[in-house]
Scaffold this motif. Structure first.
Motif, PDB file in Angstrom:
ATOM      1  N   GLU A  93       0.843  -1.192   0.000  1.00  0.00           N
ATOM      2  CA  GLU A  93       0.000   0.000   0.000  1.00  0.00           C
ATOM      3  C   GLU A  93       0.880   1.244   0.000  1.00  0.00           C
ATOM      4  OE1 GLU A  93      -2.601  -0.103   3.268  1.00  0.00           O
ATOM      5  OE2 GLU A  93      -3.709  -1.893   2.590  1.00  0.00           O
ATOM      6  N   GLU A  94       0.558   2.114  -0.930  1.00  0.00           N
ATOM      7  CA  GLU A  94       1.328   3.348  -0.999  1.00  0.00           C
ATOM      8  C   GLU A  94       0.999   4.222   0.202  1.00  0.00           C
ATOM      9  OE1 GLU A  94       0.562   5.226  -4.661  1.00  0.00           O
ATOM     10  OE2 GLU A  94       1.453   3.623  -5.891  1.00  0.00           O
ATOM     11  N   PRO A  95       2.021   4.742   0.853  1.00  0.00           N
ATOM     12  CA  PRO A  95       1.731   5.608   2.019  1.00  0.00           C
ATOM     13  C   PRO A  95       1.021   6.864   1.562  1.00  0.00           C
ATOM     14  CG  PRO A  95       4.048   5.743   1.390  1.00  0.00           C
ATOM     15  CD  PRO A  95       3.455   4.652   0.551  1.00  0.00           C
ATOM     16  N   PRO A  96       0.160   7.388   2.397  1.00  0.00           N
ATOM     17  CA  PRO A  96      -0.542   8.624   2.020  1.00  0.00           C
ATOM     18  C   PRO A  96       0.445   9.762   1.870  1.00  0.00           C
ATOM     19  CG  PRO A  96      -0.863   8.118   4.353  1.00  0.00           C
ATOM     20  CD  PRO A  96      -0.175   6.924   3.742  1.00  0.00           C
ATOM     21  N   PRO A  97       0.130  10.714   1.033  1.00  0.00           N
ATOM     22  CA  PRO A  97       1.056  11.840   0.848  1.00  0.00           C
ATOM     23  C   PRO A  97       1.250  12.588   2.146  1.00  0.00           C
ATOM     24  CG  PRO A  97      -1.114  12.323  -0.094  1.00  0.00           C
ATOM     25  CD  PRO A  97      -1.099  10.866   0.273  1.00  0.00           C
ATOM     26  N   PRO A  98       2.452  13.100   2.366  1.00  0.00           N
ATOM     27  CA  PRO A  98       2.711  13.827   3.630  1.00  0.00           C
ATOM     28  C   PRO A  98       1.867  15.086   3.688  1.00  0.00           C
ATOM     29  CG  PRO A  98       4.516  14.134   2.081  1.00  0.00           C
ATOM     30  CD  PRO A  98       3.622  13.110   1.476  1.00  0.00           C
ATOM     31  N   PRO A  99       1.439  15.451   4.882  1.00  0.00           N
ATOM     32  CA  PRO A  99       0.629  16.672   5.003  1.00  0.00           C
ATOM     33  C   PRO A  99       1.470  17.890   4.659  1.00  0.00           C
ATOM     34  CG  PRO A  99       1.270  15.849   7.168  1.00  0.00           C
ATOM     35  CD  PRO A  99       1.687  14.809   6.170  1.00  0.00           C
ATOM     36  N   PRO A 100       0.836  18.917   4.125  1.00  0.00           N
ATOM     37  CA  PRO A 100       1.604  20.134   3.798  1.00  0.00           C
ATOM     38  C   PRO A 100       2.176  20.756   5.059  1.00  0.00           C
ATOM     39  CG  PRO A 100      -0.759  20.528   3.672  1.00  0.00           C
ATOM     40  CD  PRO A 100      -0.582  19.051   3.847  1.00  0.00           C
ATOM     41  N   PRO A 101       3.321  21.373   4.935  1.00  0.00           N
ATOM     42  CA  PRO A 101       3.925  21.996   6.128  1.00  0.00           C
ATOM     43  C   PRO A 101       3.024  23.103   6.654  1.00  0.00           C
ATOM     44  CG  PRO A 101       5.032  22.725   4.129  1.00  0.00           C
ATOM     45  CD  PRO A 101       4.110  21.629   3.724  1.00  0.00           C
ATOM     46  N   LYS A 217      -4.712   9.114   8.838  1.00  0.00           N
ATOM     47  CA  LYS A 217      -3.800   9.862   9.707  1.00  0.00           C
ATOM     48  C   LYS A 217      -4.014  11.348   9.490  1.00  0.00           C
ATOM     49  CE  LYS A 217      -0.186   6.294   9.581  1.00  0.00           C
ATOM     50  NZ  LYS A 217       1.237   6.011   9.266  1.00  0.00           N
ATOM     51  N   THR A 218      -3.744  12.100  10.523  1.00  0.00           N
ATOM     52  CA  THR A 218      -3.765  13.561  10.452  1.00  0.00           C
ATOM     53  C   THR A 218      -2.917  14.111  11.580  1.00  0.00           C
ATOM     54  OG1 THR A 218      -5.180  15.504  10.268  1.00  0.00           O
ATOM     55  CG2 THR A 218      -5.801  13.860  11.914  1.00  0.00           C
ATOM     56  N   GLN A 219      -2.573  15.386  11.469  1.00  0.00           N
ATOM     57  CA  GLN A 219      -1.822  16.071  12.530  1.00  0.00           C
ATOM     58  C   GLN A 219      -2.587  17.330  12.904  1.00  0.00           C
ATOM     59  OE1 GLN A 219       2.469  16.335  12.301  1.00  0.00           O
ATOM     60  NE2 GLN A 219       2.456  18.400  13.039  1.00  0.00           N
ATOM     61  N   THR A 236      -4.425  18.716   9.516  1.00  0.00           N
ATOM     62  CA  THR A 236      -3.904  18.593   8.149  1.00  0.00           C
ATOM     63  C   THR A 236      -3.730  17.118   7.839  1.00  0.00           C
ATOM     64  OG1 THR A 236      -1.650  18.817   8.999  1.00  0.00           O
ATOM     65  CG2 THR A 236      -2.726  20.817   8.236  1.00  0.00           C
ATOM     66  N   GLY A 237      -4.641  16.582   7.036  1.00  0.00           N
ATOM     67  CA  GLY A 237      -4.581  15.183   6.633  1.00  0.00           C
ATOM     68  C   GLY A 237      -5.186  15.023   5.257  1.00  0.00           C
ATOM     69  N   SER A 238      -5.174  13.781   4.726  1.00  0.00           N
ATOM     70  CA  SER A 238      -5.661  13.520   3.374  1.00  0.00           C
ATOM     71  C   SER A 238      -7.171  13.370   3.306  1.00  0.00           C
ATOM     72  CB  SER A 238      -4.993  12.250   2.826  1.00  0.00           C
ATOM     73  OG  SER A 238      -5.258  11.135   3.668  1.00  0.00           O
ATOM     74  N   ASN A 239      -7.849  13.083   4.446  1.00  0.00           N
ATOM     75  CA  ASN A 239      -9.295  12.875   4.449  1.00  0.00           C
ATOM     76  C   ASN A 239      -9.962  14.087   5.100  1.00  0.00           C
ATOM     77  OD1 ASN A 239     -11.986  11.913   5.493  1.00  0.00           O
ATOM     78  ND2 ASN A 239     -11.338  10.058   4.454  1.00  0.00           N
ATOM     79  N   ALA A 240     -10.836  14.783   4.329  1.00  0.00           N
ATOM     80  CA  ALA A 240     -11.464  16.005   4.831  1.00  0.00           C
ATOM     81  C   ALA A 240     -12.423  15.707   5.978  1.00  0.00           C
ATOM     82  CB  ALA A 240     -12.207  16.712   3.697  1.00  0.00           C
ATOM     83  N   ASP A 241     -13.187  14.597   5.893  1.00  0.00           N
ATOM     84  CA  ASP A 241     -14.114  14.252   6.978  1.00  0.00           C
ATOM     85  C   ASP A 241     -13.347  13.963   8.272  1.00  0.00           C
ATOM     86  OD1 ASP A 241     -16.184  14.535   5.232  1.00  0.00           O
ATOM     87  OD2 ASP A 241     -16.326  12.404   4.735  1.00  0.00           O
ATOM     88  N   PHE A 242     -12.242  13.242   8.149  1.00  0.00           N
ATOM     89  CA  PHE A 242     -11.431  12.914   9.321  1.00  0.00           C
ATOM     90  C   PHE A 242     -10.857  14.185   9.950  1.00  0.00           C
ATOM     91  CE2 PHE A 242      -7.428  10.956  11.151  1.00  0.00           C
ATOM     92  CZ  PHE A 242      -8.093  10.306  12.171  1.00  0.00           C
TER      93      PHE A 242
END
Length: 280
Positions: A93-101, A217-219, A236-242
């Motif tokens: 599984e490709e890791p999710p893209p890193p969150p923007p700084p 994941k999110t931060q 800041t994460g890849s899923n807006a609902d999360f």
């Protein structure tokens, strides 16, 4: 006449029944023709039955006669080396893209204004005069111009000391409204530290409002104010609902924090809180 003689010698049932009667009547003719008609009907019926029964076989025979000859292909079996099947490795599984700084806020230019600590001037020691000079005049604490006096001259009394010492000014750090990225003492959750805050967050989080599967994941970053409240909550994460539910869960926690400190004074500091959850 011959027929009549035969019938007279061996009379049939019809001859006996219709003896001395009108034989030209239709009933006698029908009974007389009945055996012949019965035989004829039996032969015709049997023929039709045989034709109907044998017609499929006749059709198949004609079809086989008109069918093309089958081609015979000779096959020679050879031993085939059976290779082990190649098992496809599962795709990682490709890791999710890193969150923007996180976007850094513009810092306000500040000029340092620190009151210098007063320093006591070093005492300059004057070397004593030579013995020959001391015999010619009187000695004292300070030099004084005048006539030479005998050696038993009492020097003037020294000025009384005030006994005061220079007080040092206490320098306190200037309190600003800046958000510190690093502090001397980190902010801490008063309801049980970071484990207690994570437990409060998990209890407040509603998984039913998140659409997604697998590991999300999110931060979460927020600012701990000087009074212990939270502001500028951002996930800041890849899923807006999360991200949306994570921000809501943090804002719903009403227990205050202990603010971060710099030089012993409470300041505004930024705190980062990573979150990872599995959804099925």
């Amino acid at each position: 006449m011959a027929d009549e003689n035969i019938y007279s010698q061996n009379p049939t049932l019809d001859e006996i029944v219709f003896e001395n009667r009108n034989k030209e009547y239709g009933a006698y003719d029908i009974r007389h023709q009945y055996p012949r008609l019965l035989t004829k009907s039996f032969i015709i019926g049997t023929s039709l039955f045989l034709i109907a029964a044998l017609s499929p076989f006749i059709y198949l025979t004609i079809k086989n006669m008109n069918a093309e000859e089958k081609k015979v292909v000779e096959l020679e079996l050879k031993d085939v080396l059976q290779e082990d099947p190649i098992l496809e490795q599962p795709k990682e599984e490709e890791p999710p893209p890193p969150p923007p700084p996180p976007k850094e806020e513009e810092k306000i230019e500040i000029i340092q204004n620190v009151v210098p600590e007063p320093v006591k001037a070093p005492k300059i020691e004057t070397p004593p005069p030579p013995i020959s000079k001391q015999l010619e005049t009187a000695t004292g604490i300070e030099n004084q111009a005048g006539v030479k006096a005998p050696t038993n001259y009492a020097p003037p009394p020294s000025p009384p000391s005030t006994g005061t010492k220079a007080s040092t000014a206490e320098v306190k750090p200037q309190v600003t409204n800046d958000v510190y990225e690093s502090v001397d003492q980190s902010a801490d959750f008063t309801g049980g530290g970071l484990p207690g805050f994570r437990k409060k967050f998990e209890n407040s989080f509603d998984p039913s409002s998140v659409e997604g599967e697998g590991s999300l994941k999110t931060q979460i970053t927020f600012v701990v104010e000087r009074d212990g409240t939270l502001s500028q909550v951002k996930a800041t994460g890849s899923n807006a609902d999360f991200n949306r539910e994570a921000e809501r869960a943090v804002k719903s926690i009403k227990i205050k924090w202990s603010p971060g400190k710099v030089n012993g004074e409470p300041v505004r500091s930024r705190f980062r809180f990573p979150v990872s959850m599995n959804f099925e």
